[in-house]
Write an enzyme that holds these catalytic residues in place. Structure first.
Site, PDB file in Angstrom:
ATOM      1  N   GLU B 471     -47.463  99.303  85.974  1.00 35.71           N
ATOM      2  CA  GLU B 471     -48.179 100.872  86.587  1.00 35.71           C
ATOM      3  C   GLU B 471     -49.793 100.863  86.137  1.00 35.71           C
ATOM      4  OE1 GLU B 471     -45.609 103.860  85.593  1.00 35.71           O
ATOM      5  OE2 GLU B 471     -45.216 103.909  87.859  1.00 35.71           O
ATOM      6  N   GLU B 539     -37.678  99.044  88.884  1.00 36.39           N
ATOM      7  CA  GLU B 539     -36.949 100.060  88.008  1.00 36.39           C
ATOM      8  C   GLU B 539     -36.791 100.663  89.160  1.00 36.39           C
ATOM      9  OE1 GLU B 539     -40.421 103.213  86.602  1.00 36.39           O
ATOM     10  OE2 GLU B 539     -40.605 101.352  85.195  1.00 36.39           O
TER      11      GLU B 539
END
Lengths: 318, 632
Positions: B471, B539
């Protein structure tokens, strides 16, 4: 076919319709609006009247999804929906609500083979709908419970639908035939079918107390206690209440109401366990799991409140 | 060189005086030591250190590293440990926003065209520091050797002195930093001093979803290099095209005194200890690198999750008199990871990732975890059929990689990188002040992290993917990290999810299409529309609280799409800390916000399939069922 055994002794009281069966007593309260007494061999199983259950404590995913905001009125409905109608049927005869002077014609020796008492609740939702709980006492003393939810357009989705029984003291254990562990409609593939014994009333230690302890697809449940609130009952021998599905049901058996769970931000804020909160469900919303900040539970695991729902359980005094 | 506090403010200063990263192999003075796994060439410095906390850099003890300084006001602290759990600095949990949110205004250097802002961290009221001091003597047999100190994890920026002399500076909290002490080390009564600052420009690169700690939180050890030392080992095991023959290249880089007549003996043993190959190479004075002839093993025993077969390699350095002067063991697993027709293949078979993301976590000690914790986690992995782990979002402790080699756990080895708060605010993508982005001033820092990760862990067969970080958006700098991995290690795949935020880089970054928290319907849509890369979920199944409903919808994708490789559940273990309840005195688990820490993301710290105390959440039985069902 005529019943051959009139095992049930019916007490047409002024505030309570009492039904004595083999080993069992059921008290249907007109003023409290529900089943207020369920005593097996003299041991009381109800702390307050049984009530329809609409709410489950918000899960982290519910919060992220804003589900509880959309469906918040079911929290109020669970807490506050009043009983608006009561109907009594004995051996197939509709007696309406037999208050005085209507009940003056009865005696202390009224026998029957079947008693059906129906309580109708008007939900405190906007718009409102009705939920009827029909209790059928059979000649053998078993209690068949049928609950009907009337679908109503514009109502938000339900968290759960079922019946909540609050017991006077903490259960010492429960045994059930169903799935291992804690299961939900969208998380039950890993559950192994079997008969399980659970000591005490375990609280799943989620960081923030939330909905917990659900057991899907249950065939039978026996709750065991060792203590009553009856000051004249020194007996500490365990005693049990058995519930069977027709064919299956979901339940949770916890020391807390959904509201106590809802209120706590940590486990240590929950009160000292005092009651047993047995919730029997005909419908359970999934817990979801895609993400915790918006993703909805998959469509098959919602409970549409614009549709009718039914649930059935049988309580069998042992 | 004189240390400068202003290095804390400058993203272009991230290491000063450190030794280059190298493979994490163990080394011994002889094979007897090697068999006993106790090396006389290392000495732990873990334990009680003298310690002084300062709330900001200006309040720090100025001369504490000088042997003659008065340190009577120091207390002690356990190394490894977090300063916050020593109750000097406030515990804080925060997810994507930076820990100074609402307290200090910061924009990363060069993001708005400005230069380094002097004092952003070096004169910051919220930049607490710890002054650490320990004393040590050298073992007698280390006299005249090259002595270094290794810090396995120090958060966030550290300055090191020995006997009053400045030795170096390092960032990259989750990678080992090694410093040469030889010029200043004495046989007795050495004073090792470390100043650890909680914040530096590295903080912009370490915005992981976790409790924000500081301090020396992993082990510290001294190492002694023999006169000639195997400094770095590069193993490249793979399989032939028919997957029957094992191929192994071995390269050894030497440091120290190379002489004519020295040589290295190589022995390859199978798992029973039988020698199956030997080779000898002479040490050259002209070249520090010794390259062995490629080894070929017909009918090789392959390595995979179900059969993590490891061969043992032993390298011994023999001096001119014919004596062993160093012995180095290494495990070798023969496997081959590749993409064919958009399908990820391991040893020619479709790879199925039944994985979890795993933060290093202990409810007692934060990110200081023990070997017992790691072993317990692998036991849970086995019980729940978890076959893969993503080291989110930093390199883990070194022993974890060895354990995964042995247990056959597929690793996505991630760099220490997350810059979430620089490009996403309140859920919206807004990369105007993103780092590293394409900023040249930040490139070396993130490349250094890639180098540390690769060089340290390159010999672990468990690693199938190098992950560029988490991220952090995408730009030239992360593209450079991808290019780095491809240049040094084309044998593994690269992974990075953040490129989907900036698809202009999708051809340069990541061998796989990786997403997080995509719904099964979205994944199905990608896989049905002529995908260009295989798909994995870095994820998925955010297991916060009572959750993990709907896992079956993901698992069904395995049956539909060969290009679906599975993924990593977020995450393995709740982050929560045992504290004594202020009302009852009883031990209770506390999460974000429970320490008056503001801003916080509260219970978002608890997303594990395990509770923070390593007891399983009820949902684990669902994981075990589905991961077991697809355990192929």
């Amino acid at each position: 076919m005529a019943n051959t055994t009139d095992n049930l002794r019916v007490i047409y009281g002024d505030g309570v319709l009492g039904v004595h069966g083999p080993h069992v007593y059921y008290g249907f309260s007109y003023d409290r609006g529900g089943l207020e007494s369920l005593a097996i061999d003299g041991k009381e199983w109800l702390y307050r009247v049984a009530r329809p259950a609409f709410w489950r404590a918000t899960t982290d995913n519910d919060r992220g999804n804003h589900f509880s905001e959309r469906s918040a009125m079911w929290l109020g409905a669970d807490l506050f929906s009043p009983c608006v109608a009561i109907n009594v049927q004995v051996d197939g005869v509709d007696l309406g609500l037999p208050l005085a002077p209507e009940n003056n014609r009865f005696s202390n020796h009224e026998m029957a083979s079947s008693v059906i008492v129906t309580f109708t609740y008007q939900t405190t939702t906007v718009p409102s709908t009705t939920v009827a709980i029909a209790y059928t006492v059979r000649a053998d003393g078993t209690l068949a419970i049928h609950e009907h939810f009337g679908g109503q357009s514009e109502l938000p989705e339900l968290p759960v639908f079922g019946l909540r029984l609050t017991m006077p003291t903490v259960a010492s254990s429960f045994d059930y035939t169903g799935l291992s562990g804690e299961t939900y409609p969208d998380r039950m593939a890993g559950g192994t079918t079997g008969t399980y014994h659970v000591d005490g009333l375990p609280v799943t230690p989620y960081l923030v107390p939330q909905e917990m302890g659900m057991h899907m697809d249950t065939k039978q449940l026996t709750v065991t206690r060792r203590q009553t609130l009856n000051n004249a009952d020194p007996d500490a021998a365990p005693f049990s209440l058995a519930i069977v599905g027709t064919p299956t049901f979901a339940f949770s058996c916890l020391p807390y109401t959904p509201f106590e769970l809802e209120n706590a931000t940590h486990i240590e804020e929950l009160p000292i366990p005092r009651r047993t909160v047995l919730s029997l469900f005909g419908a359970v919303r999934g817990v979801g799991g895609i993400d915790s900040w918006g993703a909805d539970v998959a469509a098959p695991y919602h409970i549409d409140a614009t549709m009718d729902h039914e649930c059935d359980f049988v309580i069998r005094p042992e | 060189m004189e240390p400068q506090l202003s290095w804390l403010d400058d993203p272009q200063v991230f290491r000063v005086g450190t030794l280059p990263a190298h493979s994490d192999h163990f080394f011994y003075i002889n094979e007897q030591e090697m068999k006993a796994e106790t090396s006389s060439l290392t000495q732990s410095l873990d334990g009680e250190w003298d310690f002084k906390f300062a709330p900001n850099p200006q309040a720090r003890p100025q001369h504490f590293f000088q042997p003659e300084d008065d340190r009577r006001n120091f207390t002690t602290i356990t190394v490894p440990g977090h300063i916050e759990l020593h109750n000097d600095a406030q515990i804080q949990y925060i997810n994507t926003l930076y820990p100074w949110e609402g307290k200090e205004y910061r924009r990363a250097a060069y993001t708005l065209g400005q230069n380094v802002e002097a004092g952003m961290f070096s004169q910051a009221p919220d930049n607490s520091m710890g002054a650490y001091v320990t004393h040590f003597d050298l073992p007698q047999q280390w006299a005249h050797q090259r002595i270094a100190v290794q810090f396995d994890g120090v958060q966030t920026a550290m300055y090191v002195w020995l006997n009053g002399h400045f030795i170096g500076y390092a960032e990259d909290s989750f990678s080992r930093s090694e410093f040469d002490l030889t010029p200043y080390v004495k046989s007795r009564d050495n004073l090792l001093a470390v100043a650890v600052f909680k914040l530096s420009t590295a903080s912009f690169l370490e915005d992981q979803d976790m409790f924000r700690f500081s301090g020396i939180f992993r082990s510290v050890q001294l190492v002694s290099r023999p006169k000639i030392h195997l400094e770095d080992l590069t193993l490249k095991p793979t399989l032939s095209d028919d997957f029957e023959t094992g191929l192994l290249t071995v390269k050894a880089a030497l440091s120290g005194e190379r002489q004519v007549g020295q040589h290295i003996e190589l022995r390859l043993l199978d798992a029973t200890g039988a020698t199956i190959a030997t080779q000898q190479q002479a040490v050259k004075t002209t070249d520090a690198t010794v390259t062995f002839d490629r080894l070929t093993l017909p009918q090789v025993h392959r390595w995979d999750h179900h059969d993590p077969y490891l061969y043992q390699l032993v390298l011994t350095i023999i001096d001119v008199t014919g004596h062993v002067v160093e012995a180095v063991p290494a495990s070798v697993g023969f496997r081959r990871i590749e993409i064919k027709d958009n399908v990820i293949l391991l040893n020619g078979q479709r790879l199925i990732l039944n994985g979890v993301n795993r933060h290093e976590w202990s409810a007692d000690h934060g990110r200081v975890i023990s070997m017992a914790d790691m072993q317990a986690d692998l036991k849970t992995f086995a019980q729940a059929h978890i076959n893969a782990v993503r080291t989110c979002h930093y390199p883990d402790q070194i022993p974890w990689y060895y354990l995964c080699d042995q247990a056959g756990i597929y690793m996505m080895a991630e760099n220490n990188l997350e810059t979430h708060g620089t490009w996403q605010k309140l859920g919206a993508v807004e990369p105007s002040v993103n780092v590293p982005g394409s900023l040249p001033q930040w490139r070396a820092a993130v490349l250094d992290r890639a180098v540390n990760n690769y060089e340290t862990f390159k010999n672990h067969p468990a690693i199938l993917f190098w992950s560029l970080g988490n991220e952090s958006y995408a730009g030239e700098d992360i593209a450079a990290m991808n290019a780095y991995y491809k240049s040094v290690d084309p044998s593994r795949l690269t992974h990075y999810e953040g490129v989907i935020r900036n698809p202009a880089y999708e051809e340069q970054i990541s061998d796989v299409e990786s997403r997080m928290y995509a719904a099964p319907t979205e994944i199905r849509q990608y896989l049905m529309e002529s995908p260009t890369k295989p798909f994995l979920d870095c994820e998925y199944m955010h297991d916060m609280g009572n959750s993990l409903g709907g896992l079956g919808d993901y698992m069904a994708l395995f049956d539909e799409f060969p290009s679906y490789a599975g993924g990593f559940i977020w995450d393995f273990i709740d982050q929560a800390l045992w504290v004594n309840d202020e009302v009852t005195g009883q031990p209770v688990l506390r999460y974000g916000g429970d320490f008056d820490d503001r801003h916080s993301d509260y219970e978002f710290s608890g997303d594990g399939v395990m509770f923070a105390d390593r007891t399983p959440k009820p949902a684990l039985q669902e994981v075990a069922y589905y991961y077991g069902k697809y355990d192929r």
